[in-house]
Design an enzyme around this catalytic site. Structure first.
Site, PDB file in Angstrom:
ATOM      1  N   ASN A   7       0.847  -1.245  -0.038  1.00 16.69           N
ATOM      2  CA  ASN A   7      -0.023   0.126  -0.088  1.00 16.69           C
ATOM      3  C   ASN A   7       0.825   1.295   0.156  1.00 16.69           C
ATOM      4  O   ASN A   7       1.646   1.590   0.716  1.00 16.69           O
ATOM      5  CB  ASN A   7      -0.855  -0.092   1.321  1.00 16.69           C
ATOM      6  CG  ASN A   7      -1.851   0.987   1.183  1.00 16.69           C
ATOM      7  OD1 ASN A   7      -1.460   2.420   1.048  1.00 16.69           O
ATOM      8  ND2 ASN A   7      -3.061   0.890   1.646  1.00 16.69           N
ATOM      9  N   HIS A  10       0.732   6.017   1.918  1.00 19.81           N
ATOM     10  CA  HIS A  10       1.571   6.832   2.674  1.00 19.81           C
ATOM     11  C   HIS A  10       2.906   7.520   2.191  1.00 19.81           C
ATOM     12  O   HIS A  10       3.488   8.629   2.418  1.00 19.81           O
ATOM     13  CB  HIS A  10       2.291   6.006   3.799  1.00 19.81           C
ATOM     14  CG  HIS A  10       1.190   5.034   4.437  1.00 19.81           C
ATOM     15  ND1 HIS A  10       0.291   5.481   5.463  1.00 19.81           N
ATOM     16  CD2 HIS A  10       0.796   3.694   4.182  1.00 19.81           C
ATOM     17  CE1 HIS A  10      -0.424   4.756   5.848  1.00 19.81           C
ATOM     18  NE2 HIS A  10      -0.366   3.471   5.038  1.00 19.81           N
ATOM     19  N   HIS A  43      -5.535   3.680  -1.863  1.00 18.33           N
ATOM     20  CA  HIS A  43      -6.931   4.021  -1.337  1.00 18.33           C
ATOM     21  C   HIS A  43      -7.170   5.639  -1.946  1.00 18.33           C
ATOM     22  O   HIS A  43      -6.601   6.482  -1.501  1.00 18.33           O
ATOM     23  CB  HIS A  43      -6.991   4.222   0.145  1.00 18.33           C
ATOM     24  CG  HIS A  43      -8.473   4.045   0.789  1.00 18.33           C
ATOM     25  ND1 HIS A  43      -8.579   4.192   2.172  1.00 18.33           N
ATOM     26  CD2 HIS A  43      -9.426   4.879   0.112  1.00 18.33           C
ATOM     27  CE1 HIS A  43      -9.857   4.717   2.196  1.00 18.33           C
ATOM     28  NE2 HIS A  43     -10.135   4.750   1.240  1.00 18.33           N
ATOM     29  N   ARG A  45      -9.265   8.509  -1.508  1.00 20.33           N
ATOM     30  CA  ARG A  45     -10.150   8.868  -0.595  1.00 20.33           C
ATOM     31  C   ARG A  45     -11.206   9.994  -1.186  1.00 20.33           C
ATOM     32  O   ARG A  45     -10.785  10.553  -2.100  1.00 20.33           O
ATOM     33  CB  ARG A  45      -9.806   9.221   0.787  1.00 20.33           C
ATOM     34  CG  ARG A  45      -8.854   8.113   1.549  1.00 20.33           C
ATOM     35  CD  ARG A  45      -8.416   8.922   2.682  1.00 20.33           C
ATOM     36  NE  ARG A  45      -9.433   8.932   3.811  1.00 20.33           N
ATOM     37  CZ  ARG A  45      -9.469   8.051   4.729  1.00 20.33           C
ATOM     38  NH1 ARG A  45      -8.773   6.882   4.879  1.00 20.33           N
ATOM     39  NH2 ARG A  45     -10.622   8.101   5.576  1.00 20.33           N
ATOM     40  N   ARG A  49      -7.017  13.365   0.235  1.00 23.31           N
ATOM     41  CA  ARG A  49      -5.971  13.601   1.203  1.00 23.31           C
ATOM     42  C   ARG A  49      -4.511  12.939   0.827  1.00 23.31           C
ATOM     43  O   ARG A  49      -3.561  13.638   1.196  1.00 23.31           O
ATOM     44  CB  ARG A  49      -6.250  13.136   2.659  1.00 23.31           C
ATOM     45  CG  ARG A  49      -6.194  11.834   2.799  1.00 23.31           C
ATOM     46  CD  ARG A  49      -6.347  11.500   4.310  1.00 23.31           C
ATOM     47  NE  ARG A  49      -7.616  11.617   4.876  1.00 23.31           N
ATOM     48  CZ  ARG A  49      -8.122  11.421   6.064  1.00 23.31           C
ATOM     49  NH1 ARG A  49      -7.534  10.475   6.560  1.00 23.31           N
ATOM     50  NH2 ARG A  49      -9.460  11.388   6.557  1.00 23.31           N
ATOM     51  N   HIS A  50      -4.491  11.901   0.127  1.00 24.46           N
ATOM     52  CA  HIS A  50      -3.125  11.399  -0.184  1.00 24.46           C
ATOM     53  C   HIS A  50      -3.229  11.047  -1.664  1.00 24.46           C
ATOM     54  O   HIS A  50      -2.448  11.964  -2.432  1.00 24.46           O
ATOM     55  CB  HIS A  50      -2.750  10.331   0.658  1.00 24.46           C
ATOM     56  CG  HIS A  50      -3.673   9.190   1.117  1.00 24.46           C
ATOM     57  ND1 HIS A  50      -4.314   8.440   0.115  1.00 24.46           N
ATOM     58  CD2 HIS A  50      -3.812   8.872   2.378  1.00 24.46           C
ATOM     59  CE1 HIS A  50      -4.922   7.905   0.956  1.00 24.46           C
ATOM     60  NE2 HIS A  50      -4.640   7.761   2.258  1.00 24.46           N
ATOM     61  N   GLU A  70      -8.482   0.578  -3.330  1.00 26.84           N
ATOM     62  CA  GLU A  70      -9.528   0.519  -2.087  1.00 26.84           C
ATOM     63  C   GLU A  70     -10.220   1.740  -2.188  1.00 26.84           C
ATOM     64  O   GLU A  70      -9.841   3.055  -2.595  1.00 26.84           O
ATOM     65  CB  GLU A  70      -8.718   0.803  -0.838  1.00 26.84           C
ATOM     66  CG  GLU A  70      -7.968  -0.279  -0.303  1.00 26.84           C
ATOM     67  CD  GLU A  70      -7.125  -0.067   0.894  1.00 26.84           C
ATOM     68  OE1 GLU A  70      -7.409   1.094   1.892  1.00 26.84           O
ATOM     69  OE2 GLU A  70      -6.218  -0.868   1.275  1.00 26.84           O
ATOM     70  N   THR A 101      -8.307   4.030   7.883  1.00 27.19           N
ATOM     71  CA  THR A 101      -9.341   3.187   7.972  1.00 27.19           C
ATOM     72  C   THR A 101      -9.520   2.535   8.920  1.00 27.19           C
ATOM     73  O   THR A 101      -8.736   1.754   9.687  1.00 27.19           O
ATOM     74  CB  THR A 101      -9.209   2.079   7.056  1.00 27.19           C
ATOM     75  OG1 THR A 101      -8.958   2.437   5.772  1.00 27.19           O
ATOM     76  CG2 THR A 101     -10.768   1.570   6.604  1.00 27.19           C
ATOM     77  N   GLU A 151     -11.275  -9.292   2.682  1.00 24.28           N
ATOM     78  CA  GLU A 151      -9.967  -8.752   3.259  1.00 24.28           C
ATOM     79  C   GLU A 151     -10.392  -8.873   4.823  1.00 24.28           C
ATOM     80  O   GLU A 151     -11.066  -7.855   5.327  1.00 24.28           O
ATOM     81  CB  GLU A 151      -9.471  -7.491   2.713  1.00 24.28           C
ATOM     82  CG  GLU A 151      -8.178  -7.099   3.512  1.00 24.28           C
ATOM     83  CD  GLU A 151      -7.332  -5.650   2.743  1.00 24.28           C
ATOM     84  OE1 GLU A 151      -7.410  -5.901   1.690  1.00 24.28           O
ATOM     85  OE2 GLU A 151      -6.414  -5.176   3.713  1.00 24.28           O
ATOM     86  N   HIS A 190      -3.659  -4.460   7.778  1.00 25.04           N
ATOM     87  CA  HIS A 190      -3.970  -3.282   8.429  1.00 25.04           C
ATOM     88  C   HIS A 190      -3.371  -3.348   9.672  1.00 25.04           C
ATOM     89  O   HIS A 190      -3.357  -4.266  10.341  1.00 25.04           O
ATOM     90  CB  HIS A 190      -5.361  -2.856   8.850  1.00 25.04           C
ATOM     91  CG  HIS A 190      -5.622  -1.500   9.134  1.00 25.04           C
ATOM     92  ND1 HIS A 190      -5.097  -0.802  10.189  1.00 25.04           N
ATOM     93  CD2 HIS A 190      -6.139  -0.454   8.313  1.00 25.04           C
ATOM     94  CE1 HIS A 190      -5.639   0.559  10.140  1.00 25.04           C
ATOM     95  NE2 HIS A 190      -6.150   0.773   9.125  1.00 25.04           N
ATOM     96  N   GLY A 212       1.097  -1.514   4.256  1.00 30.56           N
ATOM     97  CA  GLY A 212       1.604  -0.285   3.929  1.00 30.56           C
ATOM     98  C   GLY A 212       2.514   0.787   4.721  1.00 30.56           C
ATOM     99  O   GLY A 212       3.756   0.588   4.485  1.00 30.56           O
TER     100      GLY A 212
HETATM  101  N1  PXP Z   1      -5.807  -3.019   3.989  1.00 27.40           N
HETATM  102  C1  PXP Z   1      -6.660  -1.738   4.098  1.00 27.40           C
HETATM  103  C2  PXP Z   1      -8.159  -2.170   3.701  1.00 27.40           C
HETATM  104  C3  PXP Z   1      -6.457  -0.563   4.415  1.00 27.40           C
HETATM  105  O1  PXP Z   1      -7.254   0.511   4.554  1.00 27.40           O
HETATM  106  C4  PXP Z   1      -4.892  -0.313   4.932  1.00 27.40           C
HETATM  107  C5  PXP Z   1      -4.684   0.902   5.116  1.00 27.40           C
HETATM  108  O2  PXP Z   1      -4.749   1.855   4.247  1.00 27.40           O
HETATM  109  C6  PXP Z   1      -4.111  -1.552   4.763  1.00 27.40           C
HETATM  110  C7  PXP Z   1      -4.630  -2.698   4.493  1.00 27.40           C
HETATM  111  C8  PXP Z   1      -2.853  -1.310   4.980  1.00 27.40           C
HETATM  112  O3  PXP Z   1      -2.524  -0.781   6.678  1.00 27.40           O
HETATM  113  P1  PXP Z   1      -1.153  -0.421   7.079  1.00 27.40           P
HETATM  114  O4  PXP Z   1      -0.794   0.865   6.333  1.00 27.40           O
HETATM  115  O5  PXP Z   1      -1.545  -0.230   8.492  1.00 27.40           O
HETATM  116  O6  PXP Z   1      -0.213  -1.667   6.778  1.00 27.40           O
END
Ligand code: PXP
Length: 247
Positions: A7, A10, A43, A45, A49-50, A70, A101, A151, A190, A212
């Site tokens: 992901n 960031h 993602h 959004r 924002r990113h 996403e 999220t 997921e 996540h 991510g």
């Molecule tokens: N999966 C989903 C559905 C998410 O929303 C996120 C965060 O954007 C991630 C995975 C990845 O999470 P992390 O950045 O904490 O690894």
């Protein structure tokens, strides 16, 4: 053996902090792929924002692995997904005030509207995954919505204190088995880190982990390619009893 979706939101966060053009998530996605990413996740959004629309359009042209979009289950996002045609759409809940999220989708509470979006995407040959907490009620609702993928939200496991981690891990293991018994294919993600990923990567039946923040954080020290390489090693070769094995 699970695969690794990286992901890159960031990276866009850093760029947006200065409202400028670098670092470019599109360029970084290529480095992540060179490091072994099996997929790139972004993602888009509602508040942009990113990740920006421009990123998504360029990533569609440059990603050589698989693009996982996403998004919230809104008509605006549905239109974008149908145009961009990612390899997968993951539907997530979205609140403007949240930092990231926060919880899984309450699929059980919005089955009719989600069924319609899932149907429109699948009719366009876009596989749909629903991001849910690892509980039976939600998995059953995912199945009734017609989704073929889920997921599992690993946030509760990631945030659990050491003593509670085995319980949260058991929840993820049971939810994976339950989802598969319903005919659903399973991803997870996540809050996973280099320290906590191995027990989840060792769960039979999870096909992909989406990770991510920890990879982007590590990349500041070692570069993105190397950060992805290190994570891929853990995801593909986890210790079998990792919570207790090293003690
Ligand atoms: N999966 C989903 C559905 C998410 O929303 C996120 C965060 O954007 C991630 C995975 C990845 O999470 P992390 O950045 O904490 O690894």
């Amino acid at each position: 053996m699970a695969s690794l979706g990286v992901n890159i939101d960031h990276i866009a966060n850093v760029r947006q902090a200065r409202q400028t053009v670098e670092p470019d998530p599109v360029l970084m996605a290529t480095l992540a792929e060179l490091g072994g990413a099996d997929g790139i996740t972004v993602h888009l959004r509602e508040d942009r924002r990113h990740i920006q629309d421009r990123d998504l359009e360029l990533l569609r042209m440059t990603v050589r692995s698989r693009l996982n979009l996403e998004m919230a289950a809104t008509s605006e996002m549905l239109g974008i997904a149908l145009k961009v045609k990612p390899e997968m759409v993951t539907l997530v809940p979205e609140r403007r005030e949240e930092v990231t999220t926060e919880g899984g989708l309450d699929v059980a509470a919005q089955e009719p509207s989600l069924r319609d979006i899932v149907d429109q995407l699948q009719t366009a040959a876009i596989p749909v995954s629903l991001f849910v907490d690892p509980v039976s009620k939600q998995l059953e609702a995912c199945s009734s919505c017609g989704a073929r993928w889920v997921e599992l939200h690993t946030g509760a496991y990631a945030e659990a204190c050491w003593a509670e981690q085995p319980l949260e891990l058991a929840r993820l293991t049971e939810a994976t088995a339950r989802a598969r018994s319903l005919g659903l294919r399973v991803n997870a993600g996540h809050g996973l880190t280099y320290q906590n990923v191995e027990p989840v990567a060792a769960i039979e039946g999870i096909e992909e982990l989406n990770i991510g923040h920890t990879i982007v954080a590590r990349s500041i020290a070692v570069g993105l390619q190397e950060a992805v390489r290190e994570m891929k090693r853990l995801v593909q070769n986890p210790r079998r009893d990792p919570l207790f094995g090293s003690q």
